[in-house]
Scaffold this motif. Sequence first.
Motif, PDB file in Angstrom:
ATOM      1  N   ALA A 217       1.350  -0.651   0.038  1.00  0.00           N
ATOM      2  CA  ALA A 217       0.098   0.015   0.369  1.00  0.00           C
ATOM      3  C   ALA A 217       1.135   1.297  -0.039  1.00  0.00           C
ATOM      4  O   ALA A 217       2.276   1.418   0.696  1.00  0.00           O
ATOM      5  N   ASP A 218       0.116   1.986  -0.260  1.00  0.00           N
ATOM      6  CA  ASP A 218       1.476   3.896  -0.748  1.00  0.00           C
ATOM      7  C   ASP A 218       1.459   4.471   0.444  1.00  0.00           C
ATOM      8  O   ASP A 218       2.112   4.968   0.690  1.00  0.00           O
ATOM      9  N   ASP A 219       1.139   3.666   2.351  1.00  0.00           N
ATOM     10  CA  ASP A 219       0.952   4.219   3.489  1.00  0.00           C
ATOM     11  C   ASP A 219       1.604   2.958   4.382  1.00  0.00           C
ATOM     12  O   ASP A 219       1.728   3.939   5.500  1.00  0.00           O
ATOM     13  N   ILE A 220       2.824   2.533   3.669  1.00  0.00           N
ATOM     14  CA  ILE A 220       3.568   1.808   4.333  1.00  0.00           C
ATOM     15  C   ILE A 220       4.472   1.449   4.186  1.00  0.00           C
ATOM     16  O   ILE A 220       5.308   1.901   2.652  1.00  0.00           O
ATOM     17  N   VAL A 221       5.774   0.982   5.053  1.00  0.00           N
ATOM     18  CA  VAL A 221       6.858   0.484   4.600  1.00  0.00           C
ATOM     19  C   VAL A 221       7.454  -0.964   4.975  1.00  0.00           C
ATOM     20  O   VAL A 221       6.006  -1.203   5.566  1.00  0.00           O
ATOM     21  N   ALA A 222       7.625  -1.651   3.658  1.00  0.00           N
ATOM     22  CA  ALA A 222       7.893  -2.881   3.788  1.00  0.00           C
ATOM     23  C   ALA A 222       8.844  -3.726   3.390  1.00  0.00           C
ATOM     24  O   ALA A 222       9.364  -2.396   2.359  1.00  0.00           O
ATOM     25  N   TYR A 223       9.123  -4.551   3.375  1.00  0.00           N
ATOM     26  CA  TYR A 223      10.451  -5.706   2.876  1.00  0.00           C
ATOM     27  C   TYR A 223      10.178  -6.771   2.218  1.00  0.00           C
ATOM     28  O   TYR A 223       9.277  -7.262   2.677  1.00  0.00           O
ATOM     29  N   VAL A 224      10.709  -6.690   1.188  1.00  0.00           N
ATOM     30  CA  VAL A 224      10.098  -8.058   0.350  1.00  0.00           C
ATOM     31  C   VAL A 224      11.416  -8.757  -0.059  1.00  0.00           C
ATOM     32  O   VAL A 224      12.275  -8.825  -0.440  1.00  0.00           O
ATOM     33  N   TYR A 225      10.938 -10.192   0.170  1.00  0.00           N
ATOM     34  CA  TYR A 225      11.876 -11.217  -0.181  1.00  0.00           C
ATOM     35  C   TYR A 225      12.446 -11.908  -1.427  1.00  0.00           C
ATOM     36  O   TYR A 225      10.535 -13.417  -1.133  1.00  0.00           O
ATOM     37  N   PHE A 226      11.920 -12.241  -2.354  1.00  0.00           N
ATOM     38  CA  PHE A 226      11.520 -13.387  -3.019  1.00  0.00           C
ATOM     39  C   PHE A 226      11.756 -13.548  -4.161  1.00  0.00           C
ATOM     40  O   PHE A 226      13.733 -13.126  -4.548  1.00  0.00           O
ATOM     41  N   ARG A 227      11.865 -14.956  -5.325  1.00  0.00           N
ATOM     42  CA  ARG A 227      12.547 -15.389  -5.625  1.00  0.00           C
ATOM     43  C   ARG A 227      12.152 -15.462  -7.407  1.00  0.00           C
ATOM     44  O   ARG A 227      10.943 -15.534  -7.518  1.00  0.00           O
ATOM     45  N   VAL A 228      12.883 -15.101  -8.314  1.00  0.00           N
ATOM     46  CA  VAL A 228      12.909 -15.382  -9.814  1.00  0.00           C
ATOM     47  C   VAL A 228      13.204 -16.765 -10.594  1.00  0.00           C
ATOM     48  O   VAL A 228      14.687 -16.657  -9.610  1.00  0.00           O
ATOM     49  N   ILE A 229      13.309 -16.867 -11.084  1.00  0.00           N
ATOM     50  CA  ILE A 229      14.259 -18.007 -12.258  1.00  0.00           C
ATOM     51  C   ILE A 229      14.761 -17.454 -12.938  1.00  0.00           C
ATOM     52  O   ILE A 229      14.128 -16.498 -14.043  1.00  0.00           O
ATOM     53  N   SER A 230      15.875 -17.144 -13.643  1.00  0.00           N
ATOM     54  CA  SER A 230      16.342 -16.425 -14.027  1.00  0.00           C
ATOM     55  C   SER A 230      17.854 -17.531 -15.226  1.00  0.00           C
ATOM     56  O   SER A 230      17.883 -18.724 -14.437  1.00  0.00           O
TER      57      SER A 230
ATOM     58  N   GLN B 157      11.262  -4.989 -14.488  1.00  0.00           N
ATOM     59  CA  GLN B 157      12.303  -4.934 -14.526  1.00  0.00           C
ATOM     60  C   GLN B 157      13.094  -5.618 -13.425  1.00  0.00           C
ATOM     61  O   GLN B 157      13.995  -4.937 -13.733  1.00  0.00           O
ATOM     62  N   VAL B 158      12.382  -6.476 -12.978  1.00  0.00           N
ATOM     63  CA  VAL B 158      13.383  -7.330 -11.912  1.00  0.00           C
ATOM     64  C   VAL B 158      14.201  -7.563 -12.859  1.00  0.00           C
ATOM     65  O   VAL B 158      14.847  -8.202 -11.916  1.00  0.00           O
ATOM     66  N   MET B 159      13.326  -8.382 -13.833  1.00  0.00           N
ATOM     67  CA  MET B 159      14.657  -9.400 -14.065  1.00  0.00           C
ATOM     68  C   MET B 159      15.701  -8.724 -15.232  1.00  0.00           C
ATOM     69  O   MET B 159      16.603  -8.885 -15.247  1.00  0.00           O
ATOM     70  N   LYS B 160      15.234  -7.986 -15.587  1.00  0.00           N
ATOM     71  CA  LYS B 160      16.485  -6.248 -16.464  1.00  0.00           C
ATOM     72  C   LYS B 160      17.346  -6.677 -15.107  1.00  0.00           C
ATOM     73  O   LYS B 160      19.049  -6.671 -15.492  1.00  0.00           O
ATOM     74  N   GLU B 161      17.018  -6.092 -13.849  1.00  0.00           N
ATOM     75  CA  GLU B 161      18.120  -6.040 -12.724  1.00  0.00           C
ATOM     76  C   GLU B 161      18.888  -7.607 -12.112  1.00  0.00           C
ATOM     77  O   GLU B 161      20.376  -7.240 -11.918  1.00  0.00           O
ATOM     78  N   VAL B 162      17.995  -8.455 -12.326  1.00  0.00           N
ATOM     79  CA  VAL B 162      18.544  -9.477 -11.997  1.00  0.00           C
ATOM     80  C   VAL B 162      19.787 -10.073 -13.439  1.00  0.00           C
ATOM     81  O   VAL B 162      20.658 -10.391 -12.778  1.00  0.00           O
ATOM     82  N   ARG B 163      19.554  -9.782 -14.986  1.00  0.00           N
ATOM     83  CA  ARG B 163      20.521 -10.363 -15.638  1.00  0.00           C
ATOM     84  C   ARG B 163      21.626  -9.732 -15.464  1.00  0.00           C
ATOM     85  O   ARG B 163      22.951  -9.666 -15.371  1.00  0.00           O
ATOM     86  N   LYS B 164      21.157  -8.069 -15.044  1.00  0.00           N
ATOM     87  CA  LYS B 164      22.197  -6.986 -15.329  1.00  0.00           C
ATOM     88  C   LYS B 164      23.871  -7.558 -13.709  1.00  0.00           C
ATOM     89  O   LYS B 164      24.876  -7.246 -13.794  1.00  0.00           O
ATOM     90  N   ALA B 165      23.264  -7.512 -12.647  1.00  0.00           N
ATOM     91  CA  ALA B 165      23.677  -8.275 -11.560  1.00  0.00           C
ATOM     92  C   ALA B 165      24.078  -9.789 -11.768  1.00  0.00           C
ATOM     93  O   ALA B 165      24.925 -10.526 -10.937  1.00  0.00           O
ATOM     94  N   GLY B 166      24.079 -10.176 -13.214  1.00  0.00           N
ATOM     95  CA  GLY B 166      23.905 -12.087 -12.704  1.00  0.00           C
ATOM     96  C   GLY B 166      25.915 -11.743 -13.860  1.00  0.00           C
ATOM     97  O   GLY B 166      26.496 -12.757 -13.701  1.00  0.00           O
ATOM     98  N   GLY B 167      26.296 -10.820 -14.190  1.00  0.00           N
ATOM     99  CA  GLY B 167      26.959 -10.310 -15.557  1.00  0.00           C
ATOM    100  C   GLY B 167      26.822 -10.613 -16.294  1.00  0.00           C
ATOM    101  O   GLY B 167      27.076  -9.285 -17.380  1.00  0.00           O
ATOM    102  N   ALA B 168      26.936 -11.644 -17.908  1.00  0.00           N
ATOM    103  CA  ALA B 168      26.494 -11.820 -18.681  1.00  0.00           C
ATOM    104  C   ALA B 168      25.224 -12.157 -18.462  1.00  0.00           C
ATOM    105  O   ALA B 168      24.201 -11.963 -17.800  1.00  0.00           O
ATOM    106  N   ASP B 169      24.588 -11.338 -19.944  1.00  0.00           N
ATOM    107  CA  ASP B 169      22.868 -10.647 -20.541  1.00  0.00           C
ATOM    108  C   ASP B 169      23.599 -11.574 -21.361  1.00  0.00           C
ATOM    109  O   ASP B 169      23.373 -10.792 -23.269  1.00  0.00           O
ATOM    110  N   TYR B 170      22.933 -12.623 -21.892  1.00  0.00           N
ATOM    111  CA  TYR B 170      22.724 -13.732 -23.287  1.00  0.00           C
ATOM    112  C   TYR B 170      21.508 -12.773 -24.163  1.00  0.00           C
ATOM    113  O   TYR B 170      20.795 -13.570 -25.405  1.00  0.00           O
TER     114      TYR B 170
END
Length: 143
Positions: free
Chosen positions: A55-68, A126-139
């Motif tokens: 929501a727009d009135d909270i601070v939250a911390y989100v931890y999630f898994r994606v497949i790259s 957007q998330v996957m773009k950041e994950v790929r950047k963090a991984g080094g190689a982007d095929y």
Amino acid sequence: MCDTSDPAIKQAYDDVRDDSNETTWAVFSYEADSNKLQVIGTGTQSVDEFLPLLADDIVAYVYFRVISGDEESKRPKFVFTTWIGDNVKIMRKAKVSVHKADVKKIVRQFAVEMQAFDHDDLAIEQVMKEVRKAGGADYHGNW
């Protein structure tokens, strides 16, 4: 200081990390008018499943898994996001950096750390773009 003593927080984190568990995300936020963190949701679907909790009135911390990866190699990657809604009170915003350090004592392993202010910041593209950047190689050639 942020109170992260609730054992459900560590359990939710462990569940997301566990490849044999279906849980793919966990969201932590504060109990009303306190610095005590609690689990406000977990789930087994994609990013779209937890966005309604942010929501727009909270601070939250989100931890999630994606497949790259690509067709030859797929692997889980973990993302830690600090959510700061547009209408969060100024004192709560001011404590985020200190509190985030406390949360990171539990949420220790992630490939990408993001900060999000609206749902568009967490669009899966957007998330996957950041994950790929963090991984080094982007095929995929998408940088």
